[in-house]
Design an enzyme around this catalytic site. Structure first.
Site, mmCIF file in Angstrom:
data_model
loop_
_atom_site.group_PDB
_atom_site.id
_atom_site.type_symbol
_atom_site.label_atom_id
_atom_site.label_comp_id
_atom_site.label_asym_id
_atom_site.label_seq_id
_atom_site.Cartn_x
_atom_site.Cartn_y
_atom_site.Cartn_z
ATOM 1 N N GLU A 124 0.861 -1.169 0.000
ATOM 2 C CA GLU A 124 0.000 0.000 0.000
ATOM 3 C C GLU A 124 0.905 1.229 0.000
ATOM 4 O OE1 GLU A 124 -2.229 -3.286 1.850
ATOM 5 O OE2 GLU A 124 -0.390 -2.322 2.536
ATOM 6 N N ASN A 129 1.976 10.236 -1.944
ATOM 7 C CA ASN A 129 3.418 9.969 -1.947
ATOM 8 C C ASN A 129 3.915 9.794 -3.388
ATOM 9 O OD1 ASN A 129 6.055 9.111 -1.524
ATOM 10 N ND2 ASN A 129 5.516 7.772 0.190
ATOM 11 N N TYR A 136 7.511 2.682 -7.532
ATOM 12 C CA TYR A 136 6.805 1.414 -7.700
ATOM 13 C C TYR A 136 6.348 1.214 -9.144
ATOM 14 C CZ TYR A 136 6.808 1.477 -2.607
ATOM 15 O OH TYR A 136 7.184 1.531 -1.294
#
Length: 169
Positions: A124, A129, A136
């Site tokens: 998560e 962010n 990611y």
């Protein structure tokens, strides 16, 4: 991708005792002062020492990233599942960010998951962010869901985006 073995060494690299490059090592209770320092610098709502102690006691995969001088510059914790791992926390000291340390830790996490026969990693991340989202997504994680009001925030709660990375063991 840089592949590291369970000692944090590149595959095929001899362990001479000399540390010229970063090393991943098991997180120990004695590492928690520096881990907590990084955690407090990195997050507005940091984990507590108890969260880390519990994770270590539960046997979660927990590694610290040591620089060439042996100083802890980052860490990650992941929980084992049946066929997957769940990345619980990954952090790099603010002054060490944007140097590839998070990618190196993700490489080690994927290598460890594969070695355990896992085929997927979940995580998560706060919707706000942007740096983590970029990391990611560039790494190959795919957004697969939303957890509403998952994180504490100044104005109440913040949603988390759920990401997954699938691979062959």
């Amino acid at each position: 991708m840089t592949r590291l073995n369970s000692n944090g060494m590149r595959h095929g690299q001899a362990d001479t005792g000399l540390r010229l490059a970063p090393e991943l090592a098991p997180m120990r209770l004695m590492d928690l002062d520096r881990v907590m320092d990084i955690e407090a610098q990195t997050y507005e709502f940091p984990w507590t020492r108890g969260n880390f102690v519990d994770s270590l006691a539960d046997g979660h995969l927990a590694r610290v990233l040591r620089d060439a001088d042996g100083q802890i510059q980052g860490y990650f914790l992941a929980m084992y599942g049946v066929d997957e791992m769940h990345l619980l926390n990954i952090s790099v000291a603010p002054e060490q960010q944007r140097r590839g340390w998070a990618r190196l830790m993700l490489d080690a996490l994927v290598a460890g998951a594969r070695a355990e026969g896992k085929t997927q990693i979940w995580l998560e991340v706060r919707r706000s962010n942007a740096r983590a989202l970029q990391l990611y997504q560039h790494y190959g994680f795919k957004e697969v869901g939303l957890r509403r009001a998952y994180y504490p925030a100044r104005d109440g709660r913040e949603d988390a985006l759920l990401f997954s990375l699938e691979f062959k063991p």
